[in-house]
Design a protein around this motif. Structure first.
Motif, mmCIF file in Angstrom:
data_model
loop_
_atom_site.group_PDB
_atom_site.id
_atom_site.type_symbol
_atom_site.label_atom_id
_atom_site.label_comp_id
_atom_site.label_asym_id
_atom_site.label_seq_id
_atom_site.Cartn_x
_atom_site.Cartn_y
_atom_site.Cartn_z
ATOM 1 N N ARG A 1 0.842 -1.310 -0.193
ATOM 2 C CA ARG A 1 -0.133 0.107 -0.024
ATOM 3 C C ARG A 1 0.819 1.235 0.054
ATOM 4 N N GLY A 2 2.111 1.272 -0.276
ATOM 5 C CA GLY A 2 3.018 2.285 -0.270
ATOM 6 C C GLY A 2 3.584 3.127 1.031
ATOM 7 N N ARG A 3 3.458 2.077 2.006
ATOM 8 C CA ARG A 3 3.986 2.654 3.290
ATOM 9 C C ARG A 3 5.367 2.152 3.563
ATOM 10 N N MET A 4 6.240 2.894 4.313
ATOM 11 C CA MET A 4 7.577 2.221 4.496
ATOM 12 C C MET A 4 7.908 2.021 6.026
ATOM 13 N N ALA A 5 8.350 1.090 6.502
ATOM 14 C CA ALA A 5 8.543 0.975 7.910
ATOM 15 C C ALA A 5 10.311 0.807 8.205
ATOM 16 N N LEU A 6 10.856 1.538 9.107
ATOM 17 C CA LEU A 6 12.357 1.480 9.230
ATOM 18 C C LEU A 6 12.336 0.972 10.544
ATOM 19 N N SER A 7 13.366 0.002 10.722
ATOM 20 C CA SER A 7 13.813 -0.825 11.974
ATOM 21 C C SER A 7 15.062 0.019 12.226
ATOM 22 N N ALA A 8 15.280 0.435 13.305
ATOM 23 C CA ALA A 8 16.048 1.148 13.874
ATOM 24 C C ALA A 8 17.013 0.446 15.292
ATOM 25 N N GLY A 9 16.903 -0.728 15.095
ATOM 26 C CA GLY A 9 17.362 -1.589 16.424
ATOM 27 C C GLY A 9 17.130 -0.883 17.934
ATOM 28 N N GLU A 10 17.935 -0.558 18.662
ATOM 29 C CA GLU A 10 17.604 -0.216 20.254
ATOM 30 C C GLU A 10 16.668 1.118 19.994
ATOM 31 N N ALA A 11 16.733 1.978 19.151
ATOM 32 C CA ALA A 11 15.666 3.043 18.833
ATOM 33 C C ALA A 11 14.377 2.846 18.680
ATOM 34 N N GLY A 12 14.017 1.759 18.003
ATOM 35 C CA GLY A 12 12.607 1.280 17.993
ATOM 36 C C GLY A 12 12.351 1.083 16.279
ATOM 37 N N LEU A 13 10.986 1.143 16.197
ATOM 38 C CA LEU A 13 10.380 1.092 14.984
ATOM 39 C C LEU A 13 9.528 2.261 14.662
ATOM 40 N N PHE A 14 10.050 2.698 13.201
ATOM 41 C CA PHE A 14 9.430 3.975 12.742
ATOM 42 C C PHE A 14 8.803 3.930 11.404
ATOM 43 N N GLU A 15 8.270 4.861 11.002
ATOM 44 C CA GLU A 15 7.444 4.773 9.609
ATOM 45 C C GLU A 15 7.803 6.048 8.878
#
Length: 357
Positions: free
Chosen positions: A143-157
């Motif tokens: 659906r055109g969304r992007m998740a960013l996995s940043a380790g200790e910093a957590g999960l982002f979009e």
């Protein structure tokens, strides 16, 4: 009489499904197929861009046999030298890349200095830093969304499209970047609009973040622990191995196998496209509740065996511990019939196409 395997609405069977296995020899970092181009990271600092369509058209000129038992299969082994005629450009990077993704002819990537974008169509393109946080895994949704996995910093979009927006502005950490949760995230898998993330081990699913989406407006409902995961398919499956050749075939000799098991003619798409064949990844957490078209090929990456299943029958099985990364292309109509698997010393492309026999 119309072929039953190709009738509209008829269930596909493995007799009408050709599995083409292309082995690219070499030690690679990553790979992607997008808009007629094949992107191959030969290492963490070098990206080769090949003309995929020209390569596929060249393969049709090679006269080759196809095995029909136990299912239609063919195999090709190539090197980077074989791909050289289709190389369009090479991009070099000063720092080692963690992960990358392609969207709207833009390359998104991350290294230890942050998260960047780079236009693939502008001649004067320069890399632009979006966020100073290193990102270890980038995941695009259909659906055109992007998740960013940043380790200790957590999960982002990162909001790729102006269609989506958050009213929870307290979660914004950079321009169009929003924090979803602060739990350790090594990678994330999209489940419709929801996200399932992995902890320190990518095989360990830890949290599911659920969203409410209304006409582009996103609202984070909760992030719940994944306390229970469904087991793998309990129905029995049978292993089907690719027929082996006596001599290693090459692109130059025009043979995909050193001997042929059946002389029947097979008609297939010249670009290895198939409108009716689609690979989808089966999520362990939703295994029991999901329902799919019987013609979908289910990719089940659960350890210890990586499987591709058609109608509860395994048509491909690989040792999970040997797979560094795999990709399916469910965001595109032309390539959703492909599975690409990165191993230690090769990249293997599996192309599943519907055929007439």
């Amino acid at each position: 009489m119309k072929d039953r395997g190709l009738e509209r609405g008829a269930w596909m069977d493995k007799e009408h499904l050709l599995m083409t296995k292309i082995i690219i020899e070499g030690d690679f970092h990553d790979f992607q197929l997008y808009s007629g181009k094949f992107y191959l990271w030969t290492n963490q600092k070098t990206l080769n861009i090949y003309n995929w369509n020209k390569w596929m058209q060249q393969l049709t000129l090679i006269d080759r046999p196809i095995y029909l038992e136990p299912q239609p299969t063919e195999q090709l082994r190539v090197t980077l030298d074989d791909l050289a005629p289709f190389l369009e450009r090479t991009l070099s990077f000063s720092e080692s890349i963690y992960d990358s993704a392609l969207f709207n002819h833009t390359l998104y990537f991350s290294d230890y200095t942050g998260f960047y974008r780079y236009s693939l169509v502008r001649k004067d393109a320069e890399k632009i830093r979006i966020w100073e946080q290193p990102v270890y895994s980038i995941s695009l949704s259909p659906r055109g969304r992007m998740a960013l996995s940043a380790g200790e910093a957590g999960l982002f979009e990162y909001l790729l499209s102006s269609y989506y927006y958050y009213e929870q502005l307290e979660r914004q950490v950079a321009t169009r970047v929003y924090q979803l949760n602060s739990y350790y995230a090594s990678q994330a898998i999209w489940d419709h609009h929801d996200l399932i993330q992995s902890g320190r081990s990518q095989s360990e699913l830890t949290y599911k973040t659920q969203f409410d989406e209304q006409k582009g407006q996103l609202h984070i409902m909760n992030s719940l622990p994944m306390t229970q995961l469904s087991d793998s398919l309990t129905s029995s499956v049978q292993e089907y191995l690719l027929p082996l050749s006596l001599n290693p075939p090459s692109m130059q000799d025009g043979l995909l196998f050193s001997f042929e098991m059946d002389q029947q003619n097979v008609k297939k798409n010249h670009l290895y496209r198939s409108k009716s064949v689609r690979l989808i990844e089966e999520l362990p957490a939703s295994l029991k509740s999901s329902s799919y078209s019987p013609d979908f090929l289910l990719v089940i990456p659960a350890s210890p065996v990586f499987k591709v299943i058609l109608q509860n029958e395994a048509i491909l099985e690989l040792p999970r511990q040997e797979i560094q990364k795999f990709r399916i292309y469910n965001r595109t109509r032309h390539y959703r019939n492909q599975l690409h698997v990165l191993l230690d010393e090769s990249l293997t492309l599996y192309l599943f196409t519907e055929i007439n026999r």
